[in-house]
Design a protein around this motif. Structure first.
Motif, PDB file in Angstrom:
ATOM      1  N   ILE A  76     -29.914  -2.422 -26.133  1.00  0.00           N
ATOM      2  CA  ILE A  76     -30.601  -2.563 -27.422  1.00  0.00           C
ATOM      3  C   ILE A  76     -31.503  -3.793 -27.425  1.00  0.00           C
ATOM      4  O   ILE A  76     -32.689  -3.712 -27.751  1.00  0.00           O
ATOM      5  CB  ILE A  76     -29.582  -2.646 -28.572  1.00  0.00           C
ATOM      6  N   ALA A  77     -30.965  -4.947 -27.063  1.00  0.00           N
ATOM      7  CA  ALA A  77     -31.751  -6.180 -27.072  1.00  0.00           C
ATOM      8  C   ALA A  77     -31.012  -7.237 -26.264  1.00  0.00           C
ATOM      9  O   ALA A  77     -29.783  -7.214 -26.150  1.00  0.00           O
ATOM     10  CB  ALA A  77     -31.982  -6.674 -28.500  1.00  0.00           C
ATOM     11  N   ALA A  78     -31.785  -8.172 -25.712  1.00  0.00           N
ATOM     12  CA  ALA A  78     -31.204  -9.208 -24.862  1.00  0.00           C
ATOM     13  C   ALA A  78     -31.616 -10.597 -25.342  1.00  0.00           C
ATOM     14  O   ALA A  78     -32.643 -10.765 -26.008  1.00  0.00           O
ATOM     15  CB  ALA A  78     -31.641  -9.009 -23.411  1.00  0.00           C
ATOM     16  N   ASN A  79     -30.794 -11.581 -24.977  1.00  0.00           N
ATOM     17  CA  ASN A  79     -31.072 -12.989 -25.276  1.00  0.00           C
ATOM     18  C   ASN A  79     -31.255 -13.234 -26.775  1.00  0.00           C
ATOM     19  O   ASN A  79     -32.213 -13.876 -27.212  1.00  0.00           O
ATOM     20  CB  ASN A  79     -32.308 -13.454 -24.491  1.00  0.00           C
ATOM     21  N   ILE A  80     -30.307 -12.707 -27.543  1.00  0.00           N
ATOM     22  CA  ILE A  80     -30.330 -12.843 -29.001  1.00  0.00           C
ATOM     23  C   ILE A  80     -29.420 -13.997 -29.414  1.00  0.00           C
ATOM     24  O   ILE A  80     -28.305 -14.131 -28.912  1.00  0.00           O
ATOM     25  CB  ILE A  80     -29.823 -11.567 -29.679  1.00  0.00           C
ATOM     26  N   ASP A  81     -29.887 -14.808 -30.331  1.00  0.00           N
ATOM     27  CA  ASP A  81     -29.046 -15.857 -30.900  1.00  0.00           C
ATOM     28  C   ASP A  81     -28.293 -15.355 -32.128  1.00  0.00           C
ATOM     29  O   ASP A  81     -27.111 -15.651 -32.301  1.00  0.00           O
ATOM     30  CB  ASP A  81     -29.902 -17.070 -31.275  1.00  0.00           C
ATOM     31  N   THR A  82     -28.991 -14.581 -32.972  1.00  0.00           N
ATOM     32  CA  THR A  82     -28.413 -14.120 -34.237  1.00  0.00           C
ATOM     33  C   THR A  82     -28.713 -12.640 -34.429  1.00  0.00           C
ATOM     34  O   THR A  82     -29.838 -12.197 -34.180  1.00  0.00           O
ATOM     35  CB  THR A  82     -28.993 -14.915 -35.423  1.00  0.00           C
ATOM     36  N   LEU A  83     -27.701 -11.905 -34.882  1.00  0.00           N
ATOM     37  CA  LEU A  83     -27.892 -10.493 -35.213  1.00  0.00           C
ATOM     38  C   LEU A  83     -27.889 -10.348 -36.725  1.00  0.00           C
ATOM     39  O   LEU A  83     -26.873 -10.580 -37.379  1.00  0.00           O
ATOM     40  CB  LEU A  83     -26.784  -9.635 -34.604  1.00  0.00           C
ATOM     41  N   PHE A  84     -29.036  -9.990 -37.292  1.00  0.00           N
ATOM     42  CA  PHE A  84     -29.127  -9.697 -38.722  1.00  0.00           C
ATOM     43  C   PHE A  84     -28.675  -8.253 -38.937  1.00  0.00           C
ATOM     44  O   PHE A  84     -29.371  -7.307 -38.543  1.00  0.00           O
ATOM     45  CB  PHE A  84     -30.555  -9.868 -39.237  1.00  0.00           C
ATOM     46  N   ILE A  85     -27.517  -8.075 -39.555  1.00  0.00           N
ATOM     47  CA  ILE A  85     -27.007  -6.754 -39.901  1.00  0.00           C
ATOM     48  C   ILE A  85     -27.490  -6.461 -41.315  1.00  0.00           C
ATOM     49  O   ILE A  85     -26.990  -7.029 -42.282  1.00  0.00           O
ATOM     50  CB  ILE A  85     -25.478  -6.709 -39.801  1.00  0.00           C
TER      51      ILE A  85
END
Length: 313
Positions: A76-85
């Motif tokens: 889905i995505a890489a190198n993420i600091d924060t996931l906005f749900i």
């Protein structure tokens, strides 16, 4: 460079300091390389003259999902600091579905934040915030109007220079509108937006692929298509973090392999009986644990000669 989009037969990427005047550029893949090995947000080394992708750098965090129809995980995505749900202050707010996203974020090693949109459509968003905050210890919850300029200010602590956020959630909850606000673009310039049907609170798909975008404050945001379903698998650690109150009670049960269903001396059932643990919460924990065990392959056999059994039904 950084991967901006991933398609079946091509990749595009941007320079570290922004998209540049010409926007994302198409990369050349080496022989036998596959786009499915890369995720939006990946950092890669690229030959400057030929745009040949040389190799992918190590990931800090990887958000992935497993489906019944595929043996490989979908990146889905890489190198993420924060996931906005992202969810909205209406019937779309579903605790059971939010818990699936939280387990996914925990397992990926990224920080989850619940973003409640359409706060301007209800008399008081506080009950929605309180309901979401109870889903995990220390969980940040914010309520906003995704189209209002102050939404970018509310989310600024997670969108500064060097930070990357990803937006996930059901269709129609306002992810694209929120992305446009964060990036400072109008609806005409930015991502296409849709709405939730009033009849069933279900959304319409407007985002069809994952993509990387610069946002105000110097950070980056990864937009993702709405997910109708999210299967739980390979998320044992994420579930333990999500249901920390149950995880901490389990060692106090009389039996080591207690299922917390009917065994005598069960500390979890005792917490339900004295009102300190919500029985609905325990029921959702059991459902996700069962689903995770059923969908996660298990390595069996003697040491040095283990084989991985597929998902059991």
């Amino acid at each position: 460079m950084r991967i901006a989009t991933v398609h079946r037969a091509r990749l595009t990427a941007v320079a570290p300091d922004g998209v540049g005047p010409d926007g994302p550029v198409r990369l050349q893949l080496q022989h036998l390389a596959s786009t499915s090995d890369y995720a939006v947000g990946d950092w890669v080394l690229v030959e400057p003259d030929t745009r040949l992708l040389v190799r992918r750098l190590d990931r800090k965090a990887l958000l992935e999902r497993h489906s019944e129809d595929s043996r490989r995980a979908q990146l889905i995505a890489a190198n993420i600091d924060t996931l906005f749900i992202v969810t909205s202050c209406n019937d779309d707010l579903n605790p059971a579905r939010l818990e699936r996203y939280l387990a996914l974020a925990n397992e990926a090693g990224t920080t989850p934040v619940i973003v409640l949109t359409k706060a301007d459509k209800v008399d008081d968003p506080a009950p929605f915030c309180a309901q979401a905050a109870e889903l995990q210890r220390g969980l940040e919850v914010v309520a906003l109007n995704a189209k209002a300029p102050d939404a970018a200010q509310i989310l600024a602590p997670w969108c500064g220079a060097g930070q990357t956020v990803a937006l996930v959630g059901s269709s129609g909850v306002g992810k694209s509108s929120l992305l446009n606000t964060l990036s400072g673009k109008s609806a005409d310039e930015g991502q296409a937006t849709g709405s939730i049907r009033e009849a069933d609170a279900k959304g319409r798909h407007t985002t069809t692929s994952r993509s990387l975008h610069p946002v105000q404050g110097g950070g980056w945001a990864i937009d993702t298509p709405g997910m109708r379903s999210l299967q739980v698998s390979h998320t044992a650690t994420g579930l333990d973090m999500l249901f920390a109150e149950i995880t901490e009670l389990a060692p106090h049960c009389r039996f080591r392999d207690c299922t917390h269903a009917h065994e005598p001396g069960c500390a979890v059932q005792a917490a339900v009986a004295d009102g300190t643990l919500d029985p609905a919460r325990l029921q959702r924990w059991r459902k996700l644990q069962d689903e995770n065990r059923a969908n996660t392959p298990v390595a069996t056999g003697p040491r040095g000669n283990k084989i991985t059994r597929g998902k059991r039904r």
